[in-house]
Design an enzyme around this catalytic site. Structure first.
Site, PDB file in Angstrom:
ATOM      1  N   HIS A  80      -9.842  -5.962  10.263  1.00  0.00           N
ATOM      2  CA  HIS A  80     -10.564  -5.675   9.021  1.00  0.00           C
ATOM      3  C   HIS A  80     -11.890  -4.949   9.260  1.00  0.00           C
ATOM      4  O   HIS A  80     -12.710  -4.874   8.360  1.00  0.00           O
ATOM      5  CB  HIS A  80     -10.845  -6.972   8.242  1.00  0.00           C
ATOM      6  CG  HIS A  80      -9.682  -7.459   7.445  1.00  0.00           C
ATOM      7  ND1 HIS A  80      -8.529  -7.894   8.033  1.00  0.00           N
ATOM      8  CD2 HIS A  80      -9.480  -7.563   6.105  1.00  0.00           C
ATOM      9  CE1 HIS A  80      -7.669  -8.271   7.092  1.00  0.00           C
ATOM     10  NE2 HIS A  80      -8.225  -8.072   5.914  1.00  0.00           N
ATOM     11  N   GLU A  82       0.811  -1.231   0.000  1.00  0.00           N
ATOM     12  CA  GLU A  82       0.000   0.000   0.000  1.00  0.00           C
ATOM     13  C   GLU A  82       0.839   1.274   0.000  1.00  0.00           C
ATOM     14  O   GLU A  82       0.506   2.234  -0.688  1.00  0.00           O
ATOM     15  CB  GLU A  82      -0.953   0.017   1.198  1.00  0.00           C
ATOM     16  CG  GLU A  82      -2.193  -0.847   1.032  1.00  0.00           C
ATOM     17  CD  GLU A  82      -1.933  -2.320   1.267  1.00  0.00           C
ATOM     18  OE1 GLU A  82      -0.831  -2.679   1.728  1.00  0.00           O
ATOM     19  OE2 GLU A  82      -2.841  -3.125   1.004  1.00  0.00           O
TER      20      GLU A  82
END
Lengths: 322, 342
Positions: free
Chosen positions: A128, A59
């Site tokens: 998450h 990322e």
């Protein structure tokens, strides 16, 4: 046309990529896999691998690449598979994308959209299931959008792509399959404008994203008990539409703020402060906040349900307020 | 730990003859740029002592040959991006010393209207895309600039400067991987000055003798170069760039160099992490003396010419200080300008 939130996002990106050759999509699985949540369905076929870029699971690297490309005049859309992974790209977003305009005295900017799902879905556990929008709202140089409906998602994503600034665009994971009416014609919605999604006179419920739908659900239930709630869907979290908030409070005198994120230093604190400082005289009582519990998200369903605000909590908060 | 052998008299060993194709004016231009950086920074240190300049001030003295050698091998429209030790790269790219000094002074006439300062010099007109202060954080940006060049089918290349301290960082390896994977035209230039702040390179990473190995592990071709020899740096960069314009591929250069000053003005001398003797030895490898010796040996200029050049450069620097000093600070209204594009 009745389409899903996912399809609305797909249309927004497709139309903008057709319109402007500088726009490209980059992220994990956005190409051949068509997006982990299938938001970029059909994109590789239409735009090719030069504009729809599958990345390794890095990322910081690919978000930083997009910032550099934006500085050089392109218009990247970064898809984060989930905003939880955006934490890994936070240095690039906060230190580079948000600051390069200021540090350069206006010479450079990073016009780009960083988008993807946020908040909790079902039983994805602590790493998450996070609502991190307050983190991004805290940083000068970023705009932050969190739409609740397909038509808002399409109209706001188009505006975000056309914006000259870095825009954080948070989609709620559980909303991808929800459907709504979306205009057929090309349209965009202004960034920074909230929507009054239900008018009422007794209390203002302020929410955004998934919680804006929850607020409506609670308002409907309350109406059966004779309580008439007004619901404001913020849509844009930064800049905050203070005018719409104050207009509503002028009418109702009471406010309940609902957010999925953690309460401490959460967005609700900022919204409450804004109302207190600019509209204290309009209030007939203290503002009540409903927020996610101060815990990492548990996996097990019964505890997960307790950690996230539900309609019952919103209803009881409203009653407490009245 | 010496970079290059020094003969017994303490003078530089200058064995190689200059490239016969080298143009005398080119060589003098290289020297002049290195001298400008040197004199500019010596003056900055003085101004820091006088509190005209504040914040962090990381001097580049000793490393001039790397920025000047690399940047003189590219076109004006090629991108350059650097870390926080960025004065040299900015000046080598052709930025106006007046505006650079004014930026260090925090004045409204500075390159970035006084909002960037020493660590964030940015001059978009000259395609100097800036200095960035998070170690390793600008390497992905460099790859993005190279991506934009390829996306638009241009043959522009990117020079990305960073120190040895950035090599172990995750950003760095993510950037290497993407650049290699997508064959992007970026030259990663590791200026190995042997210290990541105060930590010697052998305490930063196990594989420190051949830093280029890190890039090779990602499939990036690399070379080591004597970073005190501006001609060697320029020759290598020119060779790489020529190939890269036709056949985009990232490249990694490890330039061995040394900073004669501390990491920042907070350790302006040798610091407690290295000895005076070591710094003294390194100073004998001065890149300015190195090039000057070569030029003198080949009779392309004489001592009087160098004196004259120094006089002119000092004049330029003096004028930059005068300009910075006389310039106004930004108006209060500037505080909220340039946060967002309205």
């Amino acid at each position: 046309m009745l389409i899903s939130y996912r399809e609305a996002l797909n249309q927004a990106m497709r139309e903008e990529m057709q319109r402007d050759s500088r726009v490209f999509l980059i992220g994990e699985e956005v190409g051949y896999y068509q997006g982990a949540f299938k938001v970029s369905k059909g994109f590789v076929e239409e735009f090719g691998v030069e504009r729809v870029l599958d990345t390794p699971i890095t990322e910081a690297g690919f978000t930083g690449l997009a910032v550099g490309a934006a500085m050089a005049g392109l218009r990247p859309i970064v898809e984060l598979m989930t905003f939880n992974f955006g934490i890994l790209a936070l240095d690039q977003i906060v230190n580079n994308a948000a600051k390069v305009r200021y540090m350069s005295g206006g010479q450079l900017s990073a016009p780009m959209v960083i988008r993807g799902p946020g908040s909790a879905a079902h039983q994805l556990a602590a790493q998450h299931s996070q609502s991190l929008e307050a983190w991004f709202c805290h940083v000068p140089g970023l705009k932050v959008i969190a739409p609740a409906t397909p038509s808002d998602a399409k109209g706001l994503l188009k505006s975000a792509i056309r914006d000259e600034n870095p825009v954080i665009f948070i989609e709620a994971q559980l909303l991808y399959g929800t459907k709504g009416e979306v205009p057929d014609h090309d349209y965009s919605l202004p960034i920074g404008k909230a929507a009054v999604t239900r008018t009422g006179s007794d209390v203002t419920i302020v929410a955004y994203s998934k919680m804006a739908l929850l607020a409506l659900e609670a308002a409907e239930a309350l109406s059966k008990e004779g309580i008439n709630a007004e619901v404001i869907d913020l849509r844009t979290l930064k800049p905050l539409d203070t005018d719409t908030l104050l207009e509503s409070v002028k009418k109702t005198g009471r406010v309940v703020i609902v957010e999925e994120g953690w309460e401490f230093c959460g967005l609700g604190a900022q919204i409450a402060e804004t109302i207190y400082s600019k509209g204290f005289d309009l209030l007939d009582g203290p503002i009540v906040r409903v927020a996610g519990e101060e815990v990492p998200m548990p996996y097990t369903r019964p505890l997960e349900d307790l950690a996230i605000p539900d309609a019952a909590r919103v209803i009881s908060a409203v009653k407490k307020n009245l | 730990m010496s970079i290059r052998n020094v003969d017994q008299s303490g003078l530089l060993m200058v064995n190689s003859k200059l490239d016969p194709n080298s143009n005398k004016n080119d060589l003098l231009a290289l020297y002049r740029y290195m001298l400008l950086i040197r004199r500019f920074e010596e003056k900055s240190a003085e101004m820091y002592a006088l509190a005209k300049i504040a914040g962090f001030l990381h001097l580049y003295i000793g490393q001039e040959a790397v920025a000047v050698g690399c940047i003189h091998a590219i076109r004006p429209d090629d991108y350059v991006i650097a870390s926080y030790r960025d004065h040299g790269h900015c000046l080598a790219k052709g930025s106006d010393p007046k505006k650079v000094m004014a930026e260090l002074f925090g004045k409204a006439t500075g390159l970035c209207k006084g909002k960037g300062g020493s660590m964030h010099l940015i001059d978009v007109e000259r395609h100097f895309m800036g200095g960035y202060a998070i170690v390793g954080g600008h390497l992905p940006l460099a790859v993005g600039l190279a991506f934009a060049s390829r996306y638009r089918k241009e043959d522009r290349v990117v020079l990305c400067f960073f120190g040895d301290g950035a090599v172990p960082s995750g950003h760095t390896h993510e950037a290497f991987n993407l650049a290699a994977l997508w064959k992007l035209p970026v030259i990663f230039i590791c200026e190995n000055n042997r210290y990541g702040m105060g930590t010697p390179v052998e305490r930063e990473m196990l594989l420190y003798k051949d830093i280029a190995e890190r890039a090779r592990a990602h499939g990036i071709e690399s070379e080591q170069v004597d970073g005190m020899d501006v001609l060697a740096v320029k020759e290598l960069t020119a060779r790489v760039v020529k190939k890269m314009r036709k056949d985009p591929q990232p490249f990694f250069i490890e330039a061995s160099t040394y900073r004669f000053m501390g990491h920042s003005m907070s350790d302006p001398a040798h610091g407690h992490y290295r000895t005076k003797e070591e710094v003294g030895e390194a100073r004998k490898q001065d890149p300015l003396i190195f090039l000057k010796t070569r030029i003198l040996q080949d009779g392309l200029a004489n001592e009087a010419d160098f004196k004259q050049m120094d006089k002119e450069v000092i004049q330029t620097v003096t004028e930059s200080v005068k300009f910075a000093d006389e310039s106004p600070f930004p108006d209060p209204g500037a505080l909220h300008e340039d946060v967002l594009v309205e």
